[in-house]
Structures are given as structure tokens and as C-alpha cells.
Design a protein around this motif. Structure first.
Motif, mmCIF file in Angstrom:
data_model
loop_
_atom_site.group_PDB
_atom_site.id
_atom_site.type_symbol
_atom_site.label_atom_id
_atom_site.label_comp_id
_atom_site.label_asym_id
_atom_site.label_seq_id
_atom_site.Cartn_x
_atom_site.Cartn_y
_atom_site.Cartn_z
ATOM 1 N N SER A 191 -3.601 1.248 0.509
ATOM 2 C CA SER A 191 -4.606 0.209 0.751
ATOM 3 C C SER A 191 -4.094 -1.208 0.523
ATOM 4 N N GLY A 234 -4.997 -1.326 -3.388
ATOM 5 C CA GLY A 234 -4.310 -0.050 -3.576
ATOM 6 C C GLY A 234 -4.165 0.314 -5.050
ATOM 7 N N ARG A 288 -5.174 7.159 1.146
ATOM 8 C CA ARG A 288 -5.935 5.911 1.139
ATOM 9 C C ARG A 288 -5.710 5.145 -0.171
ATOM 10 N N LYS A 289 -5.575 5.884 -1.242
ATOM 11 C CA LYS A 289 -5.421 5.242 -2.556
ATOM 12 C C LYS A 289 -4.121 4.453 -2.648
ATOM 13 N N ILE A 290 -3.008 5.021 -2.163
ATOM 14 C CA ILE A 290 -1.727 4.318 -2.289
ATOM 15 C C ILE A 290 -1.447 3.400 -1.111
ATOM 16 N N LYS A 343 4.977 0.737 -1.372
ATOM 17 C CA LYS A 343 4.322 0.468 -2.660
ATOM 18 C C LYS A 343 5.304 0.557 -3.817
#
Length: 351
Positions: free
Chosen positions: A14, A19, A10-12, A54
Motif C-alpha cells: 500500500s 503500508g 494489500r498490507k505490504i 518495501k
């Protein structure tokens, strides 16, 4: 399903506005959960594609390498620091690989050389180093890790074969085909060092930002001795049809920004080695050309082998400068000593 992995995903994943990057510990945890298959296939696939979109940071790559180091076996230190030739695992499809010849030349001169890789791999699915060695009569896939260590000690050549020697990492290979893109693992493998002592890593790349990523990742990991090469198809093979862009990083204080960087711009024409790259027509033709080089016959692949072998002999300290390295590499081939090294290697692996 891993709730911890879901939080990292979820952290990377978003998006650009909410994110976040992982820190080194989080990246190491994510890598470990993928290697141990604690994350589900859906989670692993989502992580790899989200991370690619990302773009990984140097801190994240350092953490992922930390995670690999906790599971991967390491070849034990030798009396002479080895050279690691780190090339993309998905092989070559356009230009003839000269890496095996380079490794044989350097090993013949007394410097240990370590390579690593696997089987045919997405997304390029090109000819791999594993296949080339097998056709040369050296089947690394049959050896245990302990046997690779023995062969390395006796012949100065070793190959870490992913499916047998790091199966946890090999289990992640199918995701490359399923997501259809090279994941950050493909960048990480260019910096992986399956050796427990001090070594010189040669890392190939295609795009200039990757070189900066190498330097920053190695800084996180305290590595100060490596060579970056804008090589053929991202390999460590120096080109002959253009200027060679190389970064040489010698051991020094890693806290001093770029104090260890020596930028080399080598023009093949200035040394008499300019020419068209040897095209990769087929594995059969490649082996025919390699055999001609081992017999000391003049050909375009011989030029490429001397150009690369001479450069790495210079960088490993065998020769005092590039010119003498080129002369030494050529003489080793013409005298049949490199061919003798291959025969010794064949016997060691078969035995």
C-alpha cells in the motif's frame, strides 16, 4: 485466488504512507501459500516485487523461514555439528568460486559440511555450485534426500539440491526472471538451514545492512551460532585483495544485545595471502585450476583455497588459531588428502 493472501499483499503493497509490515505469523502464512501455489501467479509476482520495494524486515524473514521449515526436509543430526556454507543461488560471474575446495578441506579434517543450491538462476545466472560439483564428478542432482543423508554420514559432505529436495521452493524460481529483480527470497536463502540439529551457519553478503538483517532475523529464530562474511559476490569466500570483514557469533544468551558478536578484520597481507582475486574466465578454466590445487600445485587459486580453508578450520575448532589453520589446510592439499576426499565423495555419490 486466495483472499487471505490478497489481504497480506494489500498490507505490504500500500505504499510508504499506509503500508504495513507483516508479523511473523503472517509472513509464515504468506510463504506457505506461495509454496503451495494457493496464491495465483499474479499474486505471487506482486508480493515478491512489493516486498522487495518495501524491503523485508527481520521479523518477516524469520516468518518466511518458518514457513519453509514446515515443508522442507531436514538432514538429520550428526555426532559432529556441521558447517553450512550459504552462498547466493544465482552463482558467480566475476571471481572464481573457492567454496567447493573449502568444503573439501574442512570435510577432510573431519568436520561435516553442508551446501545447498539449484540450477542456473536469475537474475545473475552465474556458474552455480551444482555445475561445479558435476564437473568434479559429483552429481548431487541424481540423489534422493535419503541418499544425501547417507553420503553426508560417510564422507562428511552433503548438498541439498533444490529442484529434487525442495521442489516447492524451486517452483518459485521463474518469478525471479519475470520480475527482473532478486526478491526477498534471495536474502532468505542465505539464512536457510536444511539441517535438524545444531550447526554453524556461514552467511555471505555484499551490503552491510544485510549483515544486520542476518543478526536480527537469527535473533527472532533463536539462532546464536553463525558467521557473517562480506565475501566475494556475496558468497562465503574470503577476499584476498582487501580486508576481510567477518562477524563471529557464538552460542550465548540471545537476549543480550550483541554480547555474542566478535568482529574480525583480517588483513590477508599480514599472513602472506594478499593478492588479486582469481577471475572467472570459464567453467573449463576453473576446473583446470581446481585440479591444479588438488594436485598441490602452487597457483593463485591454491592461495585462495588455503586462505579460506584455514579460516574455516579455525572457526570449526580444528585449529587453535588462524596461523595453524592455514598450515593445516596447505598440508592437507599438498599431501593429496583433499584429492582423496574428492575421490571418496565421487564413489559414494556414484554408488
Amino acid at each position: 485466488m486466495s483472499d487471505r493472501f490478497r489481504d497480506l499483499l494489500r498490507k505490504i503493497g500500500s505504499g510508504p504512507h499506509t503500508g504495513e509490515n507483516l508479523n511473523r505469523t503472517e509472513a509464515a502464512d504468506a510463504m506457505k501459500m506461495m509454496l503451495l501455489q494457493e496464491a495465483t501467479p499474479a499474486q505471487i509476482g506482486a508480493f515478491l516485487i512489493a516486498h522487495r520495494i518495501k524491503r523485508p524486515t527481520s521479523e518477516e524473514l524469520a516468518g518466511m523461514l518458518d514457513g519453509c521449515d514446515q515443508f522442507a526436509s531436514k538432514l538429520q543430526p550428526l555426532s559432529t555439528p556441521p558447517l553450512l556454507l550459504n552462498c547466493p543461488y544465482d552463482g558467480r560471474s566475476r571471481t572464481a568460486p573457492v567454496t567447493p575446495l573449502t568444503a573439501l578441506i574442512v570435510a577432510t579434517a573431519g568436520v561435516p559440511v553442508i551446501l545447498h543450491g539449484g540450477d542456473t538462476m536469475p537474475t545473475k545466472e552465474g556458474i552455480t555450485l551444482t555445475e561445479i560439483w558435476q564437473r568434479l564428478g559429483v552429481d548431487w542432482t541424481t540423489l534422493t534426500f535419503e541418499q544425501v543423508q547417507q553420503v553426508l554420514e560417510t564422507t562428511h559432505l552433503g548438498f541439498v539440491y533444490l529442484p529434487a529436495h525442495f521442489p516447492e521452493a524451486a517452483a518459485l524460481v521463474p518469478y525471479r526472471r519475470e520480475i527482473g529483480k532478486r526478491p526477498p527470497l534471495a536474502t532468505m536463502e542465505l539464512m536457510w538451514c536444511p539441517y535438524a540439529g545444531v550447526a554453524t551457519l556461514a552467511c555471505g553478503y555484499v551490503h552491510p545492512p544485510t549483515e544486520l538483517l542476518f543478526r536480527e532475523t537469527f535473533k527472532w529464530r533463536g539462532m546464536t551460532q553463525f558467521i557473517t562474511v562480506k565475501g566475494l559476490e556475496g558468497s562465503c569466500d574470503l577476499p584476498r585483495d582487501r580486508t576481510c570483514i567477518i562477524g563471529v557469533h557464538q552460542a550465548c544468551d540471545p537476549a543480550q544485545e550483541d554480547s555474542d558478536l566478535e568482529r574480525l578484520l583480517l588483513h590477508p597481507d599480514e599472513y602472506g595471502f594478499a593478492g588479486k582475486e582469481v577471475q572467472l574466465e570459464s567453467l573449463t578454466q576453473l576446473l583446470t585450476d581446481i585440479q591444479a590445487v588438488l594436485e598441490g600445485k602452487a597457483c593463485e587459486l591454491m592461495q585462495a583455497a588455503v586462505w579460506n580453508g584455514g579460516f574455516y578450520l579455525w572457526q570449526c575448532g580444528v585449529s587453535s588459531d588462524l596461523e595453524s589453520g592455514l598450515l593445516t589446510a596447505k598440508q592437507l592439499l599438498i599431501d593429496g588428502k583433499v584429492a582423496d576426499k574428492l575421490e571418496t565423495l565421487q564413489l559414494a555419490v556414484q554408488g
